[in-house]
Motif scaffolding. Structure first.
Motif, PDB file in Angstrom:
ATOM      1  N   CYS A 162      30.284   2.708  28.387  1.00  0.00           N
ATOM      2  CA  CYS A 162      29.648   1.472  27.914  1.00  0.00           C
ATOM      3  C   CYS A 162      28.339   1.717  27.186  1.00  0.00           C
ATOM      4  CB  CYS A 162      29.356   0.561  29.099  1.00  0.00           C
ATOM      5  SG  CYS A 162      30.807   0.145  30.054  1.00  0.00           S
ATOM      6  N   ARG A 166      27.363   0.053  23.604  1.00  0.00           N
ATOM      7  CA  ARG A 166      26.768  -1.283  23.602  1.00  0.00           C
ATOM      8  C   ARG A 166      25.310  -1.374  24.040  1.00  0.00           C
ATOM      9  NH1 ARG A 166      32.159  -1.944  25.293  1.00  0.00           N
ATOM     10  NH2 ARG A 166      31.603  -1.577  27.454  1.00  0.00           N
ATOM     11  N   ASP A 175      32.224   0.774  15.002  1.00  0.00           N
ATOM     12  CA  ASP A 175      32.227  -0.610  15.422  1.00  0.00           C
ATOM     13  C   ASP A 175      32.254  -0.560  16.958  1.00  0.00           C
ATOM     14  OD1 ASP A 175      33.295  -3.601  14.384  1.00  0.00           O
ATOM     15  OD2 ASP A 175      33.828  -3.074  16.436  1.00  0.00           O
ATOM     16  N   PHE A 177      33.306  -2.443  19.149  1.00  0.00           N
ATOM     17  CA  PHE A 177      34.510  -2.946  19.806  1.00  0.00           C
ATOM     18  C   PHE A 177      35.753  -2.143  19.430  1.00  0.00           C
ATOM     19  CE2 PHE A 177      31.513  -6.442  19.248  1.00  0.00           C
ATOM     20  CZ  PHE A 177      31.305  -6.795  20.570  1.00  0.00           C
ATOM     21  N   GLN A 178      35.715  -1.493  18.290  1.00  0.00           N
ATOM     22  CA  GLN A 178      36.847  -0.651  17.884  1.00  0.00           C
ATOM     23  C   GLN A 178      36.337   0.661  17.309  1.00  0.00           C
ATOM     24  OE1 GLN A 178      40.122  -2.539  15.711  1.00  0.00           O
ATOM     25  NE2 GLN A 178      39.285  -4.522  16.267  1.00  0.00           N
ATOM     26  N   GLU A 180      35.954   4.721  16.436  1.00  0.00           N
ATOM     27  CA  GLU A 180      36.940   5.720  16.011  1.00  0.00           C
ATOM     28  C   GLU A 180      36.401   7.158  16.086  1.00  0.00           C
ATOM     29  OE1 GLU A 180      40.097   5.590  15.160  1.00  0.00           O
ATOM     30  OE2 GLU A 180      40.397   3.423  15.093  1.00  0.00           O
ATOM     31  N   ASN A 184      38.605  10.443  15.779  1.00  0.00           N
ATOM     32  CA  ASN A 184      38.492  11.290  14.592  1.00  0.00           C
ATOM     33  C   ASN A 184      38.260  12.746  14.972  1.00  0.00           C
ATOM     34  OD1 ASN A 184      38.944   9.260  12.749  1.00  0.00           O
ATOM     35  ND2 ASN A 184      36.778   8.720  12.553  1.00  0.00           N
ATOM     36  N   ARG A 187      41.631  14.139  15.991  1.00  0.00           N
ATOM     37  CA  ARG A 187      42.456  14.467  14.827  1.00  0.00           C
ATOM     38  C   ARG A 187      41.985  15.763  14.184  1.00  0.00           C
ATOM     39  NH1 ARG A 187      43.626   8.624  14.364  1.00  0.00           N
ATOM     40  NH2 ARG A 187      41.458   8.093  14.004  1.00  0.00           N
ATOM     41  N   CYS A 202      34.374  -0.320  31.027  1.00  0.00           N
ATOM     42  CA  CYS A 202      33.605   0.349  32.086  1.00  0.00           C
ATOM     43  C   CYS A 202      34.520   1.127  33.026  1.00  0.00           C
ATOM     44  CB  CYS A 202      32.825  -0.702  32.873  1.00  0.00           C
ATOM     45  SG  CYS A 202      31.888  -0.041  34.246  1.00  0.00           S
TER      46      CYS A 202
ATOM     47  N   LYS B  63      39.161 -14.874  21.371  1.00  0.00           N
ATOM     48  CA  LYS B  63      39.006 -13.471  21.000  1.00  0.00           C
ATOM     49  C   LYS B  63      39.378 -13.312  19.530  1.00  0.00           C
ATOM     50  CE  LYS B  63      39.333 -11.018  25.310  1.00  0.00           C
ATOM     51  NZ  LYS B  63      39.756  -9.789  25.983  1.00  0.00           N
ATOM     52  N   ASN B  65      39.675 -10.413  16.685  1.00  0.00           N
ATOM     53  CA  ASN B  65      39.712  -8.959  16.473  1.00  0.00           C
ATOM     54  C   ASN B  65      39.109  -8.176  17.638  1.00  0.00           C
ATOM     55  OD1 ASN B  65      41.049  -8.980  13.993  1.00  0.00           O
ATOM     56  ND2 ASN B  65      39.145  -9.506  12.927  1.00  0.00           N
ATOM     57  N   GLY B  66      39.571  -8.494  18.828  1.00  0.00           N
ATOM     58  CA  GLY B  66      39.236  -7.655  19.973  1.00  0.00           C
ATOM     59  C   GLY B  66      37.984  -7.977  20.742  1.00  0.00           C
ATOM     60  N   ARG B  67      37.236  -9.019  20.383  1.00  0.00           N
ATOM     61  CA  ARG B  67      36.100  -9.371  21.234  1.00  0.00           C
ATOM     62  C   ARG B  67      35.900 -10.886  21.200  1.00  0.00           C
ATOM     63  NH1 ARG B  67      35.015 -10.539  16.064  1.00  0.00           N
ATOM     64  NH2 ARG B  67      32.853 -10.399  15.388  1.00  0.00           N
ATOM     65  N   ARG B  82      34.678  -6.207   8.456  1.00  0.00           N
ATOM     66  CA  ARG B  82      34.615  -5.408   9.686  1.00  0.00           C
ATOM     67  C   ARG B  82      35.888  -4.573   9.829  1.00  0.00           C
ATOM     68  NH1 ARG B  82      35.537  -7.767  15.155  1.00  0.00           N
ATOM     69  NH2 ARG B  82      35.594  -5.770  16.224  1.00  0.00           N
ATOM     70  N   LEU B  83      37.032  -5.222   9.600  1.00  0.00           N
ATOM     71  CA  LEU B  83      38.309  -4.501   9.726  1.00  0.00           C
ATOM     72  C   LEU B  83      38.403  -3.390   8.689  1.00  0.00           C
ATOM     73  CD1 LEU B  83      40.766  -7.472  10.392  1.00  0.00           C
ATOM     74  CD2 LEU B  83      39.939  -5.777  12.028  1.00  0.00           C
ATOM     75  N   ILE B  86      36.327  -0.453   9.848  1.00  0.00           N
ATOM     76  CA  ILE B  86      37.016   0.296  10.910  1.00  0.00           C
ATOM     77  C   ILE B  86      38.130   1.140  10.300  1.00  0.00           C
ATOM     78  CG2 ILE B  86      38.482   0.081  12.969  1.00  0.00           C
ATOM     79  CD1 ILE B  86      36.884  -2.564  13.535  1.00  0.00           C
ATOM     80  N   SER B  89      36.834   4.211   8.667  1.00  0.00           N
ATOM     81  CA  SER B  89      36.397   5.279   9.562  1.00  0.00           C
ATOM     82  C   SER B  89      37.589   5.980  10.198  1.00  0.00           C
ATOM     83  CB  SER B  89      35.459   4.731  10.630  1.00  0.00           C
ATOM     84  OG  SER B  89      36.148   3.886  11.527  1.00  0.00           O
ATOM     85  N   ALA B  90      38.739   5.344  10.216  1.00  0.00           N
ATOM     86  CA  ALA B  90      39.938   5.972  10.783  1.00  0.00           C
ATOM     87  C   ALA B  90      40.990   6.069   9.678  1.00  0.00           C
ATOM     88  CB  ALA B  90      40.482   5.136  11.927  1.00  0.00           C
ATOM     89  N   PRO B  91      41.171   7.271   9.125  1.00  0.00           N
ATOM     90  CA  PRO B  91      42.020   7.416   7.943  1.00  0.00           C
ATOM     91  C   PRO B  91      43.454   6.905   8.137  1.00  0.00           C
ATOM     92  CG  PRO B  91      41.435   9.553   8.917  1.00  0.00           C
ATOM     93  CD  PRO B  91      40.604   8.530   9.596  1.00  0.00           C
ATOM     94  N   THR B  92      43.915   6.858   9.358  1.00  0.00           N
ATOM     95  CA  THR B  92      45.306   6.477   9.558  1.00  0.00           C
ATOM     96  C   THR B  92      45.495   4.969   9.748  1.00  0.00           C
ATOM     97  OG1 THR B  92      45.069   6.882  11.896  1.00  0.00           O
ATOM     98  CG2 THR B  92      45.949   8.673  10.571  1.00  0.00           C
ATOM     99  N   CYS B 218      28.351  -3.201  32.217  1.00  0.00           N
ATOM    100  CA  CYS B 218      29.216  -2.742  31.133  1.00  0.00           C
ATOM    101  C   CYS B 218      28.681  -3.171  29.772  1.00  0.00           C
ATOM    102  CB  CYS B 218      30.646  -3.251  31.326  1.00  0.00           C
ATOM    103  SG  CYS B 218      30.858  -5.025  31.088  1.00  0.00           S
ATOM    104  N   ASN B 220      29.113  -5.747  28.124  1.00  0.00           N
ATOM    105  CA  ASN B 220      29.952  -6.606  27.285  1.00  0.00           C
ATOM    106  C   ASN B 220      29.307  -7.968  27.068  1.00  0.00           C
ATOM    107  OD1 ASN B 220      32.206  -5.076  26.514  1.00  0.00           O
ATOM    108  ND2 ASN B 220      33.077  -5.231  28.560  1.00  0.00           N
ATOM    109  N   ALA B 223      26.788  -7.806  24.454  1.00  0.00           N
ATOM    110  CA  ALA B 223      27.368  -7.486  23.147  1.00  0.00           C
ATOM    111  C   ALA B 223      28.058  -8.686  22.506  1.00  0.00           C
ATOM    112  CB  ALA B 223      28.348  -6.320  23.274  1.00  0.00           C
ATOM    113  N   VAL B 224      28.646  -9.569  23.299  1.00  0.00           N
ATOM    114  CA  VAL B 224      29.406 -10.669  22.684  1.00  0.00           C
ATOM    115  C   VAL B 224      28.658 -11.995  22.632  1.00  0.00           C
ATOM    116  CG1 VAL B 224      31.663  -9.688  23.238  1.00  0.00           C
ATOM    117  CG2 VAL B 224      30.606 -11.316  24.826  1.00  0.00           C
TER     118      VAL B 224
END
Lengths: 301, 403
Positions: A162, A166, A175, A177-178, A180, A184, A187, A202, B63, B65-67, B82-83, B86, B89-92, B218, B220, B223-224
């Protein structure tokens, strides 16, 4: 090839105690990558987020001192613990902001520091987790060139912690919440990332000593989810997560009434394996849940 | 722009399904605008809550996109950006649709509408009203200074939208926990200069399962929260008020906080062996706590994980005097939040611990020497218990014939 990297290294309590293997593997990893660490022998525990429950001034002063130790060396402060990162990084953010918004507060802290013979806080350095140092400073492309042993076929589930995601207002690469970054890195060393919802949640460690049932149920849920997603192991940049997910896994199994047996690796252990460091040097035998299945899968056992 | 909304739909007690809706929408439009367009133009059966459209009423938390977030606050353009970040940052990863789902930790009534009864009951449980019971009614209003009023600004911003509760990790495993929204409100009443129930509040919020110690930190909630109430910070403030009382009721969580500070004063870093014995074993006073540590201790020992030695930080003396100075300052300041209590001059902490043996016959209490002895006895005791269990194959109670 990145220019020679050098950090003021904040080892933290757990890596010097119950997760000695993290201390060993950070040492091995940075040696293999040619990263120089100057260990902050005079530093002190960050408080893992509990000092401010006593007093905000206590958390800020102790960590301003920690940061000032790195500033004296003109180096960024390197952590390898999500919790140390979140706590010290947050204090650094707050104090940097206070230098303009509330200079009296910074002055109060610096008064306390200099009275006790410590260097004052200047706000002239950064606090950086090993994960960010790898992704940002060293760079994944450079890392890829150093990989000697592709960790092909190993399914790794990240467990970020956490405080890494955050506790600070903004993240350098992710991000919250998501994220990478961990995936990475997986990979880059040839492993396969496995995604599951609990990877950003948590582990339950903060509750482990006084609300054990809730804590172990929480850890159990995360591990079950990672197993269901097909993970061969969890990989964490946080030794406190490691304590609850690995050292307490037998109690976690009891709490949820299910056998788990999922190995949990520290981030530098995984990367160092890919750089060809022998498993014995990484303390992989010092885990409560055997890491042998991971080594077998990689043909290293 | 063309956008796809992927919405998790459900009717109570039946399995949920994902339904996709495509629409042409302005990037500046809010997610709530999108939901309205879907309901009005494509599918009238879609269920969700809404009211003010201006981040004031707190009705439209879902919620995104996940939050958890307010549908009327986040825009289509921001979410797509935002998407995209993300995905970059993640090539796949591909840019997915905007994913919409109901809040967590509350049962679904229909689609995005959740049953918030527990949320309201838990709020009620903290007595979220300023108590004037002990006060006679004045002729004029209850007055409050601007600076006292300012203390309520941050917590007063809460619009009870449920985003924090939806993401709370402690709520997932502990149905007794009142949740971050309730504790943020609890601190709002505790910090109110007009409130006269501080003592009973602190007792209530100190309850192990329902109160502040059930929070797992945690982050959360912080954060939200769409209103920057920072519920976790308010939980920390309540903990500080609890720890600041003249007499703090002993508990593991309280010992945990006290041991942290004491041990850092002793060694700079935490000596985890002493920490466990103090917090869980209560220095050999809590035998069942101590026994609960045995399997862990044994396991750690057998894997070479139990730290056999402890190396203090070379800056320990400096840190100790720094903490002592902060503590002296804090006790002099008093505690403004809880005017009914005054901080206890903690002899154990305000007196610097000398590193050498007792300096004179008047040295009492937490001296370095006593701590050293205590530590030695603790280790001897732990090892003795471990050996006992190893050689007799019985636990301590069975060996004593008590079981």
């Amino acid at each position: 090839m990145p220019a020679a990297l050098k950090y003021a290294y904040f080892p933290g309590c757990v890596a010097q105690g119950a997760c000695r293997e993290l201390y060993l593997s950070t040492h091995e990893l940075t040696q293999a990558l040619g990263i120089e660490l100057v260990e902050l022998k005079k530093a002190a525990c960050c408080g893992s987020g509990t000092f401010k429950e006593d007093s905000q001034l206590l958390e800020d002063s102790v960590n301003a001192r920690n940061i000032a130790l790195a500033e004296q060396l003109n180096l960024p402060l390197l952590t390898h613990c999500s919790t140390c990162q979140g706590v010290i990084g947050h204090v650094d953010d707050r104090l940097k902001a206070s230098q303009t918004s509330n200079p009296d507060y910074v002055q109060q802290i610096n008064g306390l520091l200099t009275q006790q013979g410590c260097s004052p806080y200047q706000g002239s350095t950064e606090v950086k987790h090993l994960l960010w140092a790898l992704v940002g400073d060293y760079g994944l492309e450079a890392l890829e060139k150093r990989v000697k042993k592709q960790l092909s076929g190993l399914k790794c589930a990240a467990f970020y912690g956490c405080y890494l995601l955050r506790a600070q207002a903004s993240l350098p690469f992710d991000d919250p919440f998501q994220p990478e970054s961990m995936e990475n890195v997986f990979r880059t060393v040839g492993a396969t990332p496995v995604y599951f919802q609990g990877r950003t949640q948590c582990c339950g460690w903060p509750l482990a000593s006084y609300a054990t049932e809730a804590s172990f149920k929480m850890a159990g849920g995360r591990i079950q989810e990672a197993i269901a997603a097909g993970a061969d192991c969890l990989v964490t940049p946080c030794p406190l997560c490691h304590l609850n997910l690995d050292s307490r896994q037998p109690e976690v199994e009891q709490a949820i009434g299910q056998k788990l047996g999922l190995p949990v690796l520290h981030l530098p252990q995984l990367v160092a394996l890919a750089l060809g460091v022998e498993p014995e040097k990484l303390g992989l035998g010092k885990h409560i849940v055997s890491t042998r299945p991971v080594l077998e899968k990689l043909g290293l056992a | 722009m063309k956008v796809r909304f992927s919405i998790l739909r459900q009717t109570a007690n039946s399995p949920p399904w994902l339904q996709d809706y495509r629409l042409e929408i302005d990037p500046g439009a809010t997610i709530l605008d999108g939901l309205n367009r879907i309901k009005w133009e494509q599918d009238g059966t879609l269920g969700y809550r809404k009211n003010c459209r201006n981040t004031i009423c707190g009705s439209c938390s879902i919620k995104i996109n996940g939050r958890s977030a307010l549908a009327c606050k986040e825009t289509v353009g921001q979410e797509l950006a935002r998407l995209a970040a993300i995905a970059a940052s993640a090539p796949t990863a591909e840019i997915p649709a905007i994913a919409i789902a109901p809040m967590g930790n509350m049962p679904v009534i229909k689609d995005l509408v959740v049953d918030m009864q527990g949320f309201w009951q838990n709020l009620q449980a903290v007595d979220p009203y300023v108590s004037t019971a002990a006060r006679s009614i004045p002729e004029r209003e209850f007055l409050q200074s601007p600076s006292d009023r300012a203390k309520l600004d941050q917590t007063g911003n809460c619009i009870l939208c449920g985003a924090c509760y939806s993401e709370c990790n402690a709520r997932e495993v502990n149905p007794e926990f009142v949740g971050p929204h309730a504790l943020a409100k609890a601190y709002r009443t505790l910090a109110d200069s007009r409130d006269q129930a501080s003592q009973t509040r602190l007792e209530k919020y100190n309850q192990p399962d329902s109160g502040v110690w059930a929070c797992t930190r945690c982050f959360n909630c912080n954060a939200v929260c769409p209103m920057d109430v920072a519920p976790l910070d308010q939980i920390s403030n309540i903990k500080a008020a609890i720890l600041d009382q003249q007499t703090v009721p002993d508990s593991r969580s309280v010992r945990h906080r006290q041991a942290m500070v004491e041990l850092v004063k002793q060694g700079g870093w935490i000596d985890e062996r002493k920490f466990g014995l103090r917090v869980v074993g209560n220095n050999f006073r809590d035998l069942s706590g101590l026994l609960s540590l045995l399997p862990l201790g044994w396991r750690m020992l057998s894997r070479g994980k139990l730290p056999l030695e402890f190396e203090a930080s070379t800056g320990t003396a400096q840190v100790r005097s720094l903490i002592t100075a902060v503590q002296a300052l804090e006790s002099a300041k008093g505690s403004p939040e809880t005017s009914t209590t005054t901080p206890m001059p903690q002899e154990s902490e305000s007196e610097p611990i000398s590193k050498t043996a007792p300096s004179g016959p008047e040295s009492f209490g937490w001296t370095a020497y006593a701590e050293l002895l205590n530590g030695r006895f603790a280790m001897i005791g732990l090892v003795a218990l471990l050996l006992l269990e190893l050689f007799t194959n019985q636990d301590f109670f069975t060996w004593l014939g008590l079981r």
